[in-house]
Scaffold this motif. Sequence first.
Motif, short mmCIF file in Angstrom:
data_model
loop_
_atom_site.label_atom_id
_atom_site.label_comp_id
_atom_site.label_asym_id
_atom_site.label_seq_id
_atom_site.Cartn_x
_atom_site.Cartn_y
_atom_site.Cartn_z
N UNK A 226 0.83 -1.20 0.00
CA UNK A 226 0.00 0.00 0.00
C UNK A 226 0.87 1.25 0.00
N UNK A 227 1.92 1.25 0.82
CA UNK A 227 2.85 2.37 0.83
C UNK A 227 3.47 2.59 -0.54
N UNK A 228 3.75 1.48 -1.24
CA UNK A 228 4.42 1.57 -2.54
C UNK A 228 3.51 2.15 -3.62
N UNK A 229 2.19 2.02 -3.42
CA UNK A 229 1.29 2.63 -4.39
C UNK A 229 0.28 1.71 -5.04
N UNK A 230 -0.14 0.65 -4.36
CA UNK A 230 -1.22 -0.17 -4.90
C UNK A 230 -2.52 0.15 -4.18
N UNK A 231 -3.64 -0.18 -4.80
CA UNK A 231 -4.94 0.15 -4.23
C UNK A 231 -5.65 -1.06 -3.63
N UNK A 232 -5.23 -2.26 -4.03
CA UNK A 232 -5.84 -3.47 -3.49
C UNK A 232 -4.84 -4.61 -3.60
#
Length: 356
Positions: free
Chosen positions: A283-289
Amino acid sequence: MPFNQERAFALYQALLGPVARDIDGKELILVSSGPLATLPFQVLLTEKPAAGQDLAKAPWLVQRFATTVLPSVSSLKALRQVARKSAASKPFLGIGNPVLDGDGRSDVAMARAKLARQIQTCAVLPTQATQVAQRSLRAVDALSGGTADIVQLRRQMPLPETALELCAVASTFAPVKGDVVLAGDASETRMKTLGQSGDLAKYRILHFATHGALAGQVRGSIEPGLILSPPAAPTSTDDGYLSSSEVSGLKLDADWVILSACNTAGGQAANSEAFSGLARAFFYAGTRALLVSHWAVNSDAAVAITTGTIDAMKTHPDIGRAEALRRSISALITKGGESAQPATWAPFVLVGGGAI
Protein backbone atom coordinates in the motif's frame (compact mmCIF):
# COMPACT_ATOMS: atom_id res chain seq x y z
CA MET A 1 -8.58 -33.04 10.79
CA PRO A 2 -12.19 -32.86 9.53
CA PHE A 3 -13.56 -29.34 9.15
CA ASN A 4 -15.90 -28.37 11.99
CA GLN A 5 -18.99 -27.18 10.13
CA GLU A 6 -21.01 -26.67 13.33
CA ARG A 7 -18.41 -24.26 14.67
CA ALA A 8 -18.28 -22.38 11.37
CA PHE A 9 -22.04 -21.87 11.54
CA ALA A 10 -21.88 -20.84 15.20
CA LEU A 11 -19.28 -18.19 14.35
CA TYR A 12 -21.48 -16.85 11.57
CA GLN A 13 -24.42 -16.60 13.96
CA ALA A 14 -22.30 -14.76 16.54
CA LEU A 15 -20.51 -12.40 14.17
CA LEU A 16 -22.94 -11.71 11.34
CA GLY A 17 -26.21 -13.31 12.44
CA PRO A 18 -27.45 -10.13 14.23
CA VAL A 19 -27.15 -8.13 10.99
CA ALA A 20 -28.12 -10.90 8.55
CA ARG A 21 -31.10 -8.98 7.16
CA ASP A 22 -29.10 -5.78 6.74
CA ILE A 23 -26.27 -7.41 4.76
CA ASP A 24 -28.37 -9.66 2.54
CA GLY A 25 -27.48 -9.08 -1.12
CA LYS A 26 -24.63 -6.71 -0.32
CA GLU A 27 -20.86 -6.83 -0.72
CA LEU A 28 -19.18 -6.96 2.69
CA ILE A 29 -16.34 -4.72 3.84
CA LEU A 30 -14.83 -6.30 6.94
CA VAL A 31 -12.65 -4.65 9.56
CA SER A 32 -11.55 -7.06 12.26
CA SER A 33 -8.89 -7.13 14.94
CA GLY A 34 -7.14 -9.62 17.21
CA PRO A 35 -7.74 -13.30 16.38
CA LEU A 36 -10.58 -12.37 14.01
CA ALA A 37 -8.07 -10.60 11.75
CA THR A 38 -6.63 -14.02 10.92
CA LEU A 39 -10.04 -15.52 10.11
CA PRO A 40 -11.04 -15.62 6.43
CA PHE A 41 -14.75 -14.90 6.80
CA GLN A 42 -15.65 -16.72 3.59
CA VAL A 43 -15.10 -19.99 5.46
CA LEU A 44 -18.14 -19.40 7.69
CA LEU A 45 -21.40 -21.24 7.03
CA THR A 46 -24.55 -19.16 6.60
CA GLU A 47 -26.97 -22.01 7.39
CA LYS A 48 -27.00 -24.87 9.86
CA PRO A 49 -25.14 -27.76 8.23
CA ALA A 50 -26.77 -31.12 7.73
CA ALA A 51 -25.17 -34.17 9.31
CA GLY A 52 -22.39 -35.52 7.11
CA GLN A 53 -22.84 -32.70 4.64
CA ASP A 54 -20.61 -32.73 1.55
CA LEU A 55 -18.21 -29.77 1.74
CA ALA A 56 -18.80 -29.05 -1.95
CA LYS A 57 -22.47 -28.41 -1.17
CA ALA A 58 -22.04 -26.60 2.16
CA PRO A 59 -23.61 -23.11 2.47
CA TRP A 60 -20.30 -21.24 2.62
CA LEU A 61 -20.39 -17.49 3.11
CA VAL A 62 -18.31 -17.14 -0.06
CA GLN A 63 -21.21 -18.61 -2.03
CA ARG A 64 -23.41 -15.66 -1.02
CA PHE A 65 -21.15 -12.68 -0.32
CA ALA A 66 -18.22 -10.96 -1.97
CA THR A 67 -15.91 -9.74 0.80
CA THR A 68 -13.14 -7.17 1.16
CA VAL A 69 -10.93 -6.77 4.22
CA LEU A 70 -9.57 -3.46 5.50
CA PRO A 71 -6.76 -3.02 8.06
CA SER A 72 -8.82 -0.37 9.92
CA VAL A 73 -11.93 1.79 9.62
CA SER A 74 -9.80 4.86 9.02
CA SER A 75 -8.08 3.12 6.10
CA LEU A 76 -11.41 3.08 4.22
CA LYS A 77 -11.41 6.87 4.04
CA ALA A 78 -7.73 6.98 3.13
CA LEU A 79 -8.12 4.40 0.35
CA ARG A 80 -11.17 6.14 -1.08
CA GLN A 81 -9.30 9.44 -1.20
CA VAL A 82 -6.65 7.89 -3.46
CA ALA A 83 -8.99 5.48 -5.23
CA ARG A 84 -8.48 6.93 -8.65
CA LYS A 85 -7.96 4.44 -11.43
CA SER A 86 -4.37 3.63 -12.30
CA ALA A 87 -2.84 5.74 -15.07
CA ALA A 88 -0.52 2.85 -15.96
CA SER A 89 -0.38 2.06 -19.67
CA LYS A 90 0.41 -1.66 -19.45
CA PRO A 91 -2.05 -4.30 -18.19
CA PHE A 92 -0.01 -6.87 -16.31
CA LEU A 93 3.40 -7.92 -15.01
CA GLY A 94 3.96 -11.37 -13.53
CA ILE A 95 7.03 -12.29 -11.48
CA GLY A 96 7.75 -15.87 -10.46
CA ASN A 97 9.47 -19.22 -10.92
CA PRO A 98 12.61 -18.12 -9.03
CA VAL A 99 15.77 -20.19 -9.48
CA LEU A 100 15.81 -22.48 -6.43
CA ASP A 101 17.42 -25.87 -5.76
CA GLY A 102 15.24 -27.52 -3.12
CA ASP A 103 17.03 -29.83 -0.74
CA GLY A 104 19.36 -30.94 -3.54
CA ARG A 105 18.90 -34.60 -2.59
CA SER A 106 15.41 -35.84 -3.43
CA ASP A 107 14.54 -36.85 -6.97
CA VAL A 108 11.43 -34.66 -6.86
CA ALA A 109 13.36 -31.54 -5.86
CA MET A 110 16.05 -32.09 -8.49
CA ALA A 111 13.47 -32.72 -11.22
CA ARG A 112 11.54 -29.60 -10.26
CA ALA A 113 14.73 -27.53 -10.17
CA LYS A 114 15.71 -28.74 -13.63
CA LEU A 115 12.26 -27.98 -15.03
CA ALA A 116 12.17 -24.54 -13.41
CA ARG A 117 15.49 -23.60 -15.02
CA GLN A 118 14.18 -24.63 -18.43
CA ILE A 119 11.24 -22.23 -18.21
CA GLN A 120 12.89 -18.89 -18.89
CA THR A 121 9.95 -17.39 -20.82
CA CYS A 122 6.31 -18.15 -21.58
CA ALA A 123 7.42 -19.48 -24.96
CA VAL A 124 9.07 -22.43 -23.19
CA LEU A 125 6.34 -24.08 -21.14
CA PRO A 126 6.16 -27.83 -20.39
CA THR A 127 3.47 -29.78 -22.21
CA GLN A 128 2.98 -32.14 -19.28
CA ALA A 129 1.37 -31.15 -16.00
CA THR A 130 3.83 -30.33 -13.25
CA GLN A 131 3.63 -31.68 -9.75
CA VAL A 132 2.64 -28.87 -7.44
CA ALA A 133 4.34 -27.87 -4.21
CA GLN A 134 3.14 -26.03 -1.16
CA ARG A 135 4.53 -22.52 -0.96
CA SER A 136 5.70 -22.51 2.64
CA LEU A 137 8.89 -22.30 4.65
CA ARG A 138 10.08 -23.89 7.83
CA ALA A 139 10.13 -21.39 10.67
CA VAL A 140 13.61 -20.45 11.86
CA ASP A 141 15.04 -17.98 14.32
CA ALA A 142 15.87 -14.61 12.79
CA LEU A 143 19.44 -13.40 13.05
CA SER A 144 20.56 -9.80 13.33
CA GLY A 145 21.58 -7.97 10.17
CA GLY A 146 19.91 -7.05 6.92
CA THR A 147 21.16 -9.66 4.46
CA ALA A 148 19.16 -12.84 3.97
CA ASP A 149 20.83 -16.26 4.05
CA ILE A 150 20.93 -17.16 0.34
CA VAL A 151 21.85 -20.77 1.16
CA GLN A 152 18.57 -21.12 3.01
CA LEU A 153 16.70 -19.39 0.19
CA ARG A 154 18.18 -21.66 -2.48
CA ARG A 155 17.08 -24.73 -0.50
CA GLN A 156 13.40 -23.81 -0.87
CA MET A 157 11.36 -26.02 -3.20
CA PRO A 158 11.42 -24.87 -6.85
CA LEU A 159 8.04 -23.73 -8.20
CA PRO A 160 7.95 -24.34 -11.98
CA GLU A 161 4.15 -24.37 -11.94
CA THR A 162 4.17 -20.67 -11.06
CA ALA A 163 5.35 -20.04 -14.61
CA LEU A 164 2.19 -21.76 -15.88
CA GLU A 165 0.10 -19.62 -13.54
CA LEU A 166 1.66 -16.32 -14.61
CA CYS A 167 1.72 -17.11 -18.32
CA ALA A 168 -1.92 -18.22 -18.22
CA VAL A 169 -2.98 -14.95 -16.61
CA ALA A 170 -0.81 -12.84 -18.95
CA SER A 171 -2.39 -14.48 -22.00
CA THR A 172 -5.90 -13.39 -20.95
CA PHE A 173 -5.15 -9.75 -21.72
CA ALA A 174 -5.93 -8.44 -25.19
CA PRO A 175 -5.07 -6.99 -27.59
CA VAL A 176 -1.70 -6.80 -25.84
CA LYS A 177 -0.68 -9.70 -23.60
CA GLY A 178 0.77 -9.08 -20.17
CA ASP A 179 4.49 -9.29 -19.46
CA VAL A 180 6.12 -12.06 -17.41
CA VAL A 181 9.60 -12.30 -15.88
CA LEU A 182 10.75 -15.76 -14.84
CA ALA A 183 13.72 -17.71 -13.48
CA GLY A 184 16.93 -15.68 -13.22
CA ASP A 185 15.15 -12.59 -14.48
CA ALA A 186 12.79 -12.72 -11.48
CA SER A 187 15.35 -11.11 -9.22
CA GLU A 188 15.49 -8.42 -6.59
CA THR A 189 17.83 -6.41 -8.83
CA ARG A 190 15.29 -6.50 -11.68
CA MET A 191 12.44 -5.36 -9.42
CA LYS A 192 14.43 -2.46 -7.96
CA THR A 193 15.68 -1.40 -11.39
CA LEU A 194 12.12 -1.36 -12.73
CA GLY A 195 11.00 0.60 -9.68
CA GLN A 196 13.75 3.21 -9.90
CA SER A 197 13.27 3.74 -13.65
CA GLY A 198 9.53 4.19 -13.27
CA ASP A 199 8.79 1.17 -15.45
CA LEU A 200 7.15 -0.72 -12.58
CA ALA A 201 4.57 2.06 -12.27
CA LYS A 202 3.51 1.40 -15.87
CA TYR A 203 1.64 -1.79 -14.88
CA ARG A 204 -1.95 -1.82 -13.63
CA ILE A 205 -1.68 -5.33 -12.16
CA LEU A 206 1.37 -6.95 -10.55
CA HIS A 207 1.34 -10.66 -9.79
CA PHE A 208 4.01 -12.30 -7.64
CA ALA A 209 3.95 -16.13 -7.63
CA THR A 210 6.65 -17.45 -5.35
CA HIS A 211 7.41 -18.34 -1.73
CA GLY A 212 6.37 -15.81 0.89
CA ALA A 213 7.89 -15.64 4.37
CA LEU A 214 6.73 -14.26 7.69
CA ALA A 215 8.96 -12.18 9.92
CA GLY A 216 11.63 -14.47 11.41
CA GLN A 217 11.35 -17.25 8.85
CA VAL A 218 14.39 -16.20 6.83
CA ARG A 219 17.77 -16.14 8.53
CA GLY A 220 19.45 -12.76 8.36
CA SER A 221 16.22 -10.76 8.06
CA ILE A 222 13.71 -9.65 10.65
CA GLU A 223 11.03 -8.72 8.10
CA PRO A 224 8.41 -10.56 6.07
CA GLY A 225 9.04 -10.72 2.34
CA LEU A 226 9.06 -12.57 -0.96
CA ILE A 227 11.73 -14.97 -2.21
CA LEU A 228 13.14 -14.16 -5.63
CA SER A 229 16.08 -15.69 -7.51
CA PRO A 230 19.15 -15.49 -5.22
CA PRO A 231 22.30 -13.94 -6.75
CA ALA A 232 25.62 -15.75 -6.95
CA ALA A 233 26.74 -13.76 -3.91
CA PRO A 234 24.57 -11.60 -1.63
CA THR A 235 24.90 -7.82 -1.59
CA SER A 236 23.19 -5.09 0.37
CA THR A 237 20.89 -4.45 -2.60
CA ASP A 238 20.25 -8.03 -3.74
CA ASP A 239 20.20 -11.04 -1.41
CA GLY A 240 17.31 -12.80 -3.16
CA TYR A 241 14.80 -11.66 -0.54
CA LEU A 242 12.48 -8.72 -1.26
CA SER A 243 11.66 -7.61 2.28
CA SER A 244 8.71 -5.47 3.30
CA SER A 245 10.84 -2.34 3.72
CA GLU A 246 12.25 -2.85 0.22
CA VAL A 247 8.74 -3.35 -1.14
CA SER A 248 7.62 -0.04 0.38
CA GLY A 249 10.37 1.70 -1.58
CA LEU A 250 9.08 0.49 -4.94
CA LYS A 251 7.20 3.04 -7.01
CA LEU A 252 3.85 1.58 -8.11
CA ASP A 253 0.66 2.81 -9.72
CA ALA A 254 -1.22 -0.48 -9.52
CA ASP A 255 -4.93 -1.12 -9.23
CA TRP A 256 -4.11 -4.54 -7.84
CA VAL A 257 -1.16 -6.58 -6.58
CA ILE A 258 -1.66 -10.36 -6.40
CA LEU A 259 0.58 -12.11 -3.87
CA SER A 260 0.18 -15.76 -4.86
CA ALA A 261 2.34 -17.05 -2.06
CA CYS A 262 1.94 -18.28 1.51
CA ASN A 263 1.33 -16.16 4.60
CA THR A 264 1.27 -12.81 2.81
CA ALA A 265 -1.45 -11.49 5.15
CA GLY A 266 0.85 -11.85 8.13
CA GLY A 267 2.09 -9.11 10.40
CA GLN A 268 5.35 -7.19 10.45
CA ALA A 269 6.39 -9.04 13.60
CA ALA A 270 5.29 -12.14 15.50
CA ASN A 271 2.85 -10.27 17.76
CA SER A 272 1.78 -7.49 15.40
CA GLU A 273 -1.61 -7.07 13.77
CA ALA A 274 -2.49 -8.85 10.58
CA PHE A 275 -1.90 -7.00 7.30
CA SER A 276 0.90 -4.95 8.89
CA GLY A 277 3.70 -6.62 6.96
CA LEU A 278 3.81 -7.17 3.20
CA ALA A 279 0.28 -5.89 2.68
CA ARG A 280 0.98 -2.53 4.27
CA ALA A 281 4.29 -2.25 2.42
CA PHE A 282 2.56 -2.65 -0.95
CA PHE A 283 0.00 0.00 0.00
CA TYR A 284 2.85 2.37 0.83
CA ALA A 285 4.42 1.57 -2.54
CA GLY A 286 1.29 2.63 -4.39
CA THR A 287 -1.22 -0.17 -4.90
CA ARG A 288 -4.94 0.15 -4.23
CA ALA A 289 -5.84 -3.47 -3.49
CA LEU A 290 -4.12 -6.77 -2.69
CA LEU A 291 -4.88 -10.45 -2.92
CA VAL A 292 -3.09 -12.08 0.03
CA SER A 293 -3.12 -15.38 1.88
CA HIS A 294 -3.53 -16.31 5.55
CA TRP A 295 -1.54 -19.54 5.47
CA ALA A 296 0.59 -21.80 3.27
CA VAL A 297 -1.11 -22.25 -0.08
CA ASN A 298 -1.17 -25.19 -2.43
CA SER A 299 0.16 -24.18 -5.84
CA ASP A 300 -2.64 -26.00 -7.64
CA ALA A 301 -5.23 -23.93 -5.77
CA ALA A 302 -3.25 -20.74 -6.32
CA VAL A 303 -3.24 -21.33 -10.07
CA ALA A 304 -6.99 -22.05 -10.16
CA ILE A 305 -8.02 -19.11 -7.97
CA THR A 306 -5.81 -16.42 -9.46
CA THR A 307 -6.44 -17.32 -13.09
CA GLY A 308 -10.14 -17.77 -12.35
CA THR A 309 -10.36 -14.35 -10.74
CA ILE A 310 -8.64 -12.56 -13.61
CA ASP A 311 -10.74 -14.46 -16.15
CA ALA A 312 -13.95 -13.50 -14.35
CA MET A 313 -12.97 -9.82 -14.46
CA LYS A 314 -12.14 -10.03 -18.17
CA THR A 315 -15.34 -11.89 -19.02
CA HIS A 316 -17.54 -9.65 -16.84
CA PRO A 317 -15.97 -6.17 -16.80
CA ASP A 318 -18.91 -4.81 -14.81
CA ILE A 319 -17.96 -6.78 -11.66
CA GLY A 320 -15.27 -5.80 -9.19
CA ARG A 321 -12.32 -7.71 -7.77
CA ALA A 322 -14.20 -8.99 -4.72
CA GLU A 323 -17.00 -10.51 -6.79
CA ALA A 324 -14.52 -11.98 -9.28
CA LEU A 325 -12.62 -13.65 -6.44
CA ARG A 326 -15.89 -14.96 -4.98
CA ARG A 327 -16.84 -16.56 -8.30
CA SER A 328 -13.40 -18.11 -8.74
CA ILE A 329 -13.40 -19.66 -5.26
CA SER A 330 -16.98 -20.88 -5.65
CA ALA A 331 -16.09 -22.60 -8.93
CA LEU A 332 -13.19 -24.38 -7.23
CA ILE A 333 -15.38 -25.56 -4.34
CA THR A 334 -17.96 -27.08 -6.66
CA LYS A 335 -15.31 -29.41 -8.12
CA GLY A 336 -15.50 -31.33 -4.85
CA GLY A 337 -12.91 -33.61 -3.31
CA GLU A 338 -9.73 -31.90 -2.14
CA SER A 339 -10.75 -28.71 -3.94
CA ALA A 340 -13.73 -28.32 -1.59
CA GLN A 341 -11.58 -28.46 1.54
CA PRO A 342 -11.37 -25.01 3.20
CA ALA A 343 -7.65 -25.54 3.72
CA THR A 344 -7.33 -25.45 -0.06
CA TRP A 345 -9.40 -22.42 -1.04
CA ALA A 346 -9.98 -20.33 2.11
CA PRO A 347 -6.60 -18.61 2.71
CA PHE A 348 -7.04 -16.05 -0.08
CA VAL A 349 -8.56 -12.71 0.89
CA LEU A 350 -8.91 -9.36 -0.85
CA VAL A 351 -7.50 -6.40 1.08
CA GLY A 352 -8.12 -2.75 0.35
CA GLY A 353 -10.38 -0.80 -1.94
CA GLY A 354 -9.52 1.28 -4.96
CA ALA A 355 -11.13 1.76 -8.33
CA ILE A 356 -12.47 -1.27 -10.16
